[in-house]
Design a protein around this motif. Structure first.
Motif, PDB file in Angstrom:
ATOM      1  N   GLY A 173       0.773  -1.286  -0.047  1.00 52.03           N
ATOM      2  CA  GLY A 173      -0.033  -0.101   0.110  1.00 52.03           C
ATOM      3  C   GLY A 173       0.961   1.295  -0.169  1.00 52.03           C
ATOM      4  N   PHE A 174       1.840   1.345   0.586  1.00 52.23           N
ATOM      5  CA  PHE A 174       2.645   2.540   0.973  1.00 52.23           C
ATOM      6  C   PHE A 174       3.478   2.969  -0.296  1.00 52.23           C
ATOM      7  N   PRO A 175       4.227   1.937  -0.928  1.00 49.90           N
ATOM      8  CA  PRO A 175       4.879   2.318  -2.077  1.00 49.90           C
ATOM      9  C   PRO A 175       3.844   2.613  -3.189  1.00 49.90           C
ATOM     10  N   ALA A 176       2.577   1.794  -3.220  1.00 51.82           N
ATOM     11  CA  ALA A 176       1.670   2.042  -4.322  1.00 51.82           C
ATOM     12  C   ALA A 176       1.514   3.725  -4.097  1.00 51.82           C
ATOM     13  N   GLY A 177       0.821   3.855  -2.989  1.00 48.15           N
ATOM     14  CA  GLY A 177       0.360   5.592  -2.723  1.00 48.15           C
ATOM     15  C   GLY A 177       1.550   6.547  -3.048  1.00 48.15           C
ATOM     16  N   ALA A 178       2.746   6.040  -2.686  1.00 51.76           N
ATOM     17  CA  ALA A 178       3.609   7.106  -3.365  1.00 51.76           C
ATOM     18  C   ALA A 178       3.676   7.329  -4.745  1.00 51.76           C
ATOM     19  N   ILE A 179       3.480   6.110  -5.454  1.00 52.28           N
ATOM     20  CA  ILE A 179       3.439   6.302  -7.057  1.00 52.28           C
ATOM     21  C   ILE A 179       2.444   7.026  -7.461  1.00 52.28           C
ATOM     22  N   ILE A 180       1.221   6.609  -6.766  1.00 56.51           N
ATOM     23  CA  ILE A 180       0.182   7.442  -7.163  1.00 56.51           C
ATOM     24  C   ILE A 180      -0.107   8.984  -6.890  1.00 56.51           C
ATOM     25  N   ALA A 181       0.699   9.536  -5.730  1.00 57.22           N
ATOM     26  CA  ALA A 181       1.021  10.568  -5.414  1.00 57.22           C
ATOM     27  C   ALA A 181       1.843  11.424  -6.602  1.00 57.22           C
ATOM     28  N   THR A 182       3.030  10.582  -6.924  1.00 55.24           N
ATOM     29  CA  THR A 182       3.955  10.951  -7.872  1.00 55.24           C
ATOM     30  C   THR A 182       3.056  11.284  -9.252  1.00 55.24           C
ATOM     31  N   ALA A 183       2.217  10.449  -9.698  1.00 57.41           N
ATOM     32  CA  ALA A 183       1.351  10.646 -10.904  1.00 57.41           C
ATOM     33  C   ALA A 183       0.672  12.114 -10.786  1.00 57.41           C
ATOM     34  N   THR A 184       0.055  12.269  -9.482  1.00 60.19           N
ATOM     35  CA  THR A 184      -0.696  13.504  -9.329  1.00 60.19           C
ATOM     36  C   THR A 184       0.165  14.861  -9.411  1.00 60.19           C
ATOM     37  N   LEU A 185       1.390  14.743  -8.794  1.00 57.61           N
ATOM     38  CA  LEU A 185       2.399  15.500  -8.987  1.00 57.61           C
ATOM     39  C   LEU A 185       2.898  15.957 -10.374  1.00 57.61           C
ATOM     40  N   PHE A 186       3.023  15.022 -11.280  1.00 63.72           N
ATOM     41  CA  PHE A 186       3.294  15.102 -12.968  1.00 63.72           C
ATOM     42  C   PHE A 186       2.287  15.718 -13.325  1.00 63.72           C
ATOM     43  N   SER A 187       1.084  15.465 -12.987  1.00 60.82           N
ATOM     44  CA  SER A 187      -0.317  15.890 -13.735  1.00 60.82           C
ATOM     45  C   SER A 187      -0.395  17.471 -13.273  1.00 60.82           C
ATOM     46  N   LEU A 188       0.118  17.712 -11.848  1.00 63.51           N
ATOM     47  CA  LEU A 188       0.147  19.274 -11.486  1.00 63.51           C
ATOM     48  C   LEU A 188       1.039  20.016 -12.250  1.00 63.51           C
ATOM     49  N   ILE A 189       2.189  19.572 -12.465  1.00 65.66           N
ATOM     50  CA  ILE A 189       3.362  20.216 -12.958  1.00 65.66           C
ATOM     51  C   ILE A 189       3.293  20.473 -14.287  1.00 65.66           C
ATOM     52  N   GLY A 190       3.030  19.127 -14.862  1.00 65.74           N
ATOM     53  CA  GLY A 190       3.146  19.120 -16.390  1.00 65.74           C
ATOM     54  C   GLY A 190       1.928  19.858 -17.052  1.00 65.74           C
ATOM     55  N   CYS A 191       0.578  19.401 -16.695  1.00 63.75           N
ATOM     56  CA  CYS A 191      -0.331  19.896 -17.479  1.00 63.75           C
ATOM     57  C   CYS A 191      -1.638  20.715 -16.863  1.00 63.75           C
ATOM     58  N   LYS A 192      -0.939  21.100 -15.388  1.00 59.37           N
ATOM     59  CA  LYS A 192      -1.720  21.904 -14.597  1.00 59.37           C
ATOM     60  C   LYS A 192      -3.026  21.625 -14.536  1.00 59.37           C
ATOM     61  N   PHE A 193      -3.265  20.090 -14.542  1.00 65.59           N
ATOM     62  CA  PHE A 193      -4.517  19.544 -14.053  1.00 65.59           C
ATOM     63  C   PHE A 193      -4.891  19.622 -12.725  1.00 65.59           C
ATOM     64  N   ASN A 194      -6.014  20.260 -12.429  1.00 64.73           N
ATOM     65  CA  ASN A 194      -6.430  20.851 -11.197  1.00 64.73           C
ATOM     66  C   ASN A 194      -7.090  19.726 -10.350  1.00 64.73           C
ATOM     67  N   TYR A 195      -6.563  19.189  -9.289  1.00 70.11           N
ATOM     68  CA  TYR A 195      -7.518  18.174  -8.461  1.00 70.11           C
ATOM     69  C   TYR A 195      -8.211  19.055  -7.633  1.00 70.11           C
ATOM     70  N   ARG A 196      -9.355  18.526  -7.477  1.00 69.48           N
ATOM     71  CA  ARG A 196     -10.192  19.147  -6.199  1.00 69.48           C
ATOM     72  C   ARG A 196      -9.750  18.388  -5.124  1.00 69.48           C
ATOM     73  N   VAL A 197      -9.427  19.234  -3.966  1.00 68.74           N
ATOM     74  CA  VAL A 197      -8.635  18.739  -2.823  1.00 68.74           C
ATOM     75  C   VAL A 197      -9.864  17.938  -1.916  1.00 68.74           C
ATOM     76  N   SER A 198     -11.070  18.283  -1.937  1.00 71.23           N
ATOM     77  CA  SER A 198     -12.244  17.888  -1.464  1.00 71.23           C
ATOM     78  C   SER A 198     -12.404  16.442  -1.841  1.00 71.23           C
ATOM     79  N   ASN A 199     -12.585  16.139  -3.204  1.00 68.75           N
ATOM     80  CA  ASN A 199     -12.758  14.774  -3.536  1.00 68.75           C
ATOM     81  C   ASN A 199     -11.361  13.848  -2.918  1.00 68.75           C
ATOM     82  N   LEU A 200     -10.365  14.471  -2.927  1.00 68.72           N
ATOM     83  CA  LEU A 200      -9.309  13.722  -2.356  1.00 68.72           C
ATOM     84  C   LEU A 200      -9.332  13.462  -0.727  1.00 68.72           C
ATOM     85  N   LYS A 201      -9.809  14.590  -0.134  1.00 70.73           N
ATOM     86  CA  LYS A 201     -10.140  14.154   1.354  1.00 70.73           C
ATOM     87  C   LYS A 201     -11.287  13.232   1.483  1.00 70.73           C
TER      88      LYS A 201
END
Lengths: 275, 123
Positions: A173-201
């Motif tokens: 679970g923990f490495p997988a979570g880190a990989i998923i978070a890296t994917a969100t980091l990529f999409s934030l920096i690379g294409c400015k994809f705007n995640y809604r924080v409320s959905n994540l919470k």
């Protein structure tokens, strides 16, 4: 402070480190009665996790209830128990990865505390950075946008694969979570994809709630917190050790969502449009 | 090639002391955080190497593998691995908090140097 003082300080720091190194080496080569590392510990039979590896902790309970001396029974000969990959069934927990069986079954409290620590640290991060706004990042180029849009779904897929196979292969679970978070980091920096924080919470809080609910149901069915009350199946199959599979998937979702919230907070502060 | 436990311990000591040296001599807060992460890595290497047994396999069952009690268990000890998994996650949490505090301090003092942080009196 002047530059020459700093060089003197560096010399004394080096000296301090050298003395510390010699001090740390001394227990490795000492032969006397003082502190030394026991050579018998290089045999797994002299350790507690020997029983964890054989997936028979209940054996210890039986020994301890007979006569309260654990040290005599390091060499158990009457219980020739064999664990074979792909054949053994209905063990205490049916994970092929022994580390997972320790993390989520024998030491489940440890993992629960770990989740709470991660939650509190991300909470503290959002509280610390709640009044700040950061400088804007550069606009991503066309190449970045295209590449990130191509790579990110595969990264999320790899993350899901890793937490679904946490009981069979390295990871969980923990490495997988880190990989998923890296994917969100990529999409934030690379294409400015705007995640809604409320959905994540939402994902994070529900995953945490279900982990605790499933663990507490173990208290009802088996009498112990994190007890395994679902069928464990055959060692090595994907659908073995059902409870550990479910809990590790929830942990992966929780950690991924939590670290994504942290990354989003570091990216643009808590000043989010949907908060 | 067989690696002795003792060799692994010495390597982890060396990495640990590199981290200590960096944390003592640097003034930049980011570099101090990097040094603390190096210390954490060294401790994780030490803990994992305490569970290592010469010539052993990883503690994962694969096809055709048997664990027979009590004759021969040719795997390394899985317990330190589980503990290190916890330690890594807690390290991530502390690093995140440290970076948050560093950002806050930078916004307050407009510098990352530890020695220059108290210079402004009117704060």
């Amino acid at each position: 402070m002047r530059e020459s003082d700093f060089n003197v300080g560096k010399f004394f720091a080096f000296l301090f480190v050298l003395i510390l190194f010699l001090f740390m080496l001394s227990p490795l080569f000492e032969e006397g009665d003082g502190a030394k590392i026991d050579k018998n510990l290089s045999d797994i039979k002299n350790r507690v996790s020997y029983f964890h590896s054989l997936k028979s902790v209940k054996e210890i309970e039986r020994i301890l209830s007979d006569n309260n001396d654990f040290s005599k029974y390091r060499e158990i000969t009457d219980s020739a128990k064999t664990v074979i990959f792909g054949e053994s069934k209905d063990l205490e927990n049916g994970t092929a990865n022994l580390v997972t069986s320790i993390v989520l079954d024998y030491r489940g409290f440890d993992t629960l505390g770990e989740l709470i620590v991660l939650f509190i640290s991300i909470l503290g991060l959002t509280i610390i950075l709640s009044t700040l706004s950061f400088a804007k990042f550069e606009e991503p180029s066309f190449l970045q946008i295209t590449g990130v849009k191509f790579v990110t779904p595969f990264m999320i897929l790899v993350g899901i694969y890793i937490f679904l196979h946490g009981h069979l292969s390295p990871g969980g679970g923990f490495p997988a979570g880190a990989i998923i978070a890296t994917a969100t980091l990529f999409s934030l920096i690379g294409c400015k994809f705007n995640y809604r924080v409320s959905n994540l919470k939402f994902i994070e809080s529900n995953a945490g709630f279900f982990v605790i609910l499933l663990a507490t149901l173990g208290l009802y069915f088996t009498g112990s917190f994190f007890g395994n009350y679902l069928p464990t199946g055959i060692v090595g199959k994907l659908y073995s050790s059902s409870l550990i599979l479910i809990i590790y998937s929830l942990v992966g979702l929780k950690v991924g969502a939590e670290l994504s919230v942290g990354i989003k907070t570091l990216y643009n502060g808590e000043k989010d449009d949907d908060r | 090639m067989m690696i002795d436990n003792r060799t692994l311990y010495i390597y982890s000591f060396i990495i640990f002391l590199i981290g200590i040296y960096g944390a003592i001599t640097n003034r930049n807060l980011i570099k101090i955080l990097v040094s603390l992460s190096i210390i954490e890595t060294a401790l994780n290497i030490f803990l994992v190497s305490t569970g290592y047994i010469n010539g052993s396999n990883p503690p994962i069952l694969h096809s055709g593998m048997k664990l027979i009690s009590p004759n021969s268990i040719n795997i390394s000890d899985p317990l330190p691995h589980a503990l290190v998994l916890t330690a890594i996650v807690i390290g991530v949490g502390t690093t995140a908090i440290g970076i948050g505090l560093t950002i806050k301090l930078y916004n307050h003092y407009k510098t990352l140097n530890v020695n220059r942080m108290g210079d402004k009196d009117e704060l």
